[in-house]
Design an enzyme around this catalytic site. Structure first.
Site, PDB file in Angstrom:
ATOM      1  N   ASP A 278      -9.061   5.452 -55.162  1.00  8.24           N
ATOM      2  CA  ASP A 278     -10.098   4.822 -55.427  1.00  8.24           C
ATOM      3  C   ASP A 278     -10.064   4.248 -56.881  1.00  8.24           C
ATOM      4  OD1 ASP A 278     -11.180   6.854 -53.494  1.00  8.24           O
ATOM      5  OD2 ASP A 278     -12.868   5.769 -53.775  1.00  8.24           O
TER       6      ASP A 278
ATOM      7  N   CYS B   3      -7.780  12.289 -46.300  1.00  8.64           N
ATOM      8  CA  CYS B   3      -9.080  11.674 -46.225  1.00  8.64           C
ATOM      9  C   CYS B   3      -8.979  10.610 -45.053  1.00  8.64           C
ATOM     10  CB  CYS B   3      -9.453  11.057 -47.528  1.00  8.64           C
ATOM     11  SG  CYS B   3     -11.470  10.508 -47.636  1.00  8.64           S
TER      12      CYS B   3
HETATM   13  C1  RUB Z   1     -12.714   7.945 -49.522  1.00  2.00           C
HETATM   14  C2  RUB Z   1     -11.247   7.820 -50.327  1.00  2.00           C
HETATM   15  C3  RUB Z   1     -10.154   7.054 -49.830  1.00  2.00           C
HETATM   16  C4  RUB Z   1     -10.107   5.884 -50.739  1.00  2.00           C
HETATM   17  C5  RUB Z   1      -9.232   4.632 -50.418  1.00  2.00           C
HETATM   18  O1  RUB Z   1     -13.676   8.588 -50.379  1.00  2.00           O
HETATM   19  O2  RUB Z   1     -10.989   8.719 -51.320  1.00  2.00           O
HETATM   20  O3  RUB Z   1      -8.986   7.612 -49.804  1.00  2.00           O
HETATM   21  O4  RUB Z   1     -11.226   5.321 -51.275  1.00  2.00           O
HETATM   22  O5  RUB Z   1      -9.730   4.306 -49.192  1.00  2.00           O
HETATM   23  P1  RUB Z   1     -15.197   8.345 -49.724  1.00  2.00           P
HETATM   24  P2  RUB Z   1      -9.253   2.527 -49.056  1.00  2.00           P
HETATM   25  O6  RUB Z   1     -14.891   8.886 -48.195  1.00  2.00           O
HETATM   26  O7  RUB Z   1     -15.951   9.351 -50.520  1.00  2.00           O
HETATM   27  O8  RUB Z   1     -15.563   6.993 -49.915  1.00  2.00           O
HETATM   28  O9  RUB Z   1      -7.971   2.565 -48.643  1.00  2.00           O
HETATM   29  O10 RUB Z   1     -10.194   2.398 -47.470  1.00  2.00           O
HETATM   30  O11 RUB Z   1      -9.802   1.719 -49.840  1.00  2.00           O
END
Ligand code: RUB
Length: 332
Positions: free
Chosen positions: A206, A137
């Site tokens: 998350d 991701c």
């Molecule tokens: C984003 C996702 C990221 C986490 C952590 O999902 O799963 O791995 O949110 O991101 P989506 P961060 O694209 O559905 O929002 O480290 O930037 O908080």
């Protein structure tokens, strides 16, 4: 009362941006929610303290109902609202309430950035010259960690999974490549194929639950499973505001179900006939599949998540206060 009555168009637009994922990623969502509360404070035309609180509750509700999974959203909003409600209970004037909202919002955002910086420093130390890192991701915190490792002179390369259906992995790959890190983009289902060559998996989060499970982009748990099989370490980068207080009380994390049209284009769905399309946005990786969670407080084994919740959120066994403040704020 309709949402539009107490909060303005700009706040509704911000909520829409989060809902439609123009603003995305748990850290960014948390900071955006804080900026929404600040916007409310600065734009509210409430004539007195009581109606200011009504509007604040409305802003809270509108922002909270954008996406259901990332707890950074609820933690950010609760952090701010708790302080404002406390001031209100103590008899603060409208102007003081406005000021408390702005200060709490700014404090949350500043804490977020400094947490990401600390995590990057802790995480970068775990990366060695010659490592092949797999990520999934588009986690700003995982990326920041990799960039910090690069800045500190480490030479390593990255495998980024494309992350169906929205391809956030492409953003990650591009961002890292632009900073001079060698990156290979792969389809999600190739993760196990490459795993024996990988040295570490680094992902974001998350939600971290009280029992140390990590909720992250759908597919993370499969990657962790493949990593466990290949004896590859899995590191999760998570600020403490990604830890979920309500899971202490046994609440389950809601997994967002997104539209089928993200999986198959609308015009092609009828061609599939009687097929149901499921599109869960996140999955749960159990604590046993995670080697360490890198927080701004330090690197912890996932089983120590409860300690973070006790220290950061003031949880004490048997105390109702914790539940009231962080789980189900009164009056919402
Ligand atoms: C984003 C996702 C990221 C986490 C952590 O999902 O799963 O791995 O949110 O991101 P989506 P961060 O694209 O559905 O929002 O480290 O930037 O908080």
């Amino acid at each position: 009362m309709g949402a539009g009555f107490l909060v303005d168009v700009e706040l509704l637009r911000l909520a829409e941006d989060i809902k439609l994922m123009r603003i995305r990623g748990a850290a960014e969502i948390g900071r955006a929610a804080a900026s929404g509360m600040k916007h409310y404070a600065l734009s509210s035309k409430a004539p007195d303290a009581a109606s200011y609180i009504d509007g604040l509750n409305e802003a809270y509700r509108v922002l909270l109902n954008t996406r259901p999974t990332a707890v950074s959203l609820a933690n950010s909003l609760n952090y701010i609202r708790h302080r404002v409600l406390k001031a209100h209970k103590e008899g603060a004037t409208l102007e003081v309430l406005r000021q408390v909202t702005v200060e709490a919002s700014d404090a949350f955002v500043a804490t977020s950035y400094s947490a990401v910086k600390r995590i990057s420093e802790f995480g970068a130390r775990r990366i060695r010259n010659g490592d092949l890192i797999m990520t999934h991701c588009n986690s700003s915190v995982a990326i920041s960690t990799l960039l910090e490792a690069k800045r500190s002179g480490k030479e390593f390369s990255v495998i980024a999974t494309e992350t169906r259906p929205r391809f956030q992995g492409r953003i990650t790959a591009k961002e890292l490549a632009e900073k001079g890190i060698p990156v290979t983009l792969i389809v999600d289902s190739a993760a196990r194929y490459f795993m024996p060559k990988v040295d570490k998996v680094v992902v974001g989060s998350d939600v971290v639950t009280a029992n140390g499970a990590v909720v992250n982009k759908i597919g993370t748990s499969l990657i962790a499973l493949a990593a466990k099989e290949a004896r590859v370490r899995v590191y999760v980068c998570a600020e403490t505001y990604k830890f979920s207080p309500s899971t202490v009380m046994g609440e389950l994390v809601e997994i967002e179900e997104r539209p089928p049209t993200e999986v198959v284009p609308e015009e092609e769905i009828p061609l599939l006939g009687n097929v149901r399309i499921a599109n869960p946005a996140f999955d749960v990786t159990p604590a046993e599949m995670i080697d360490a969670i890198i927080t701004e407080r330090g690197v912890i084994p996932p089983q120590a998540a409860i300690l973070i919740l006790m220290e950061e959120f003031g949880y004490r066994i048997g105390e109702e206060y914790f539940g009231k403040v962080f789980v189900e704020e009164e009056g919402v």
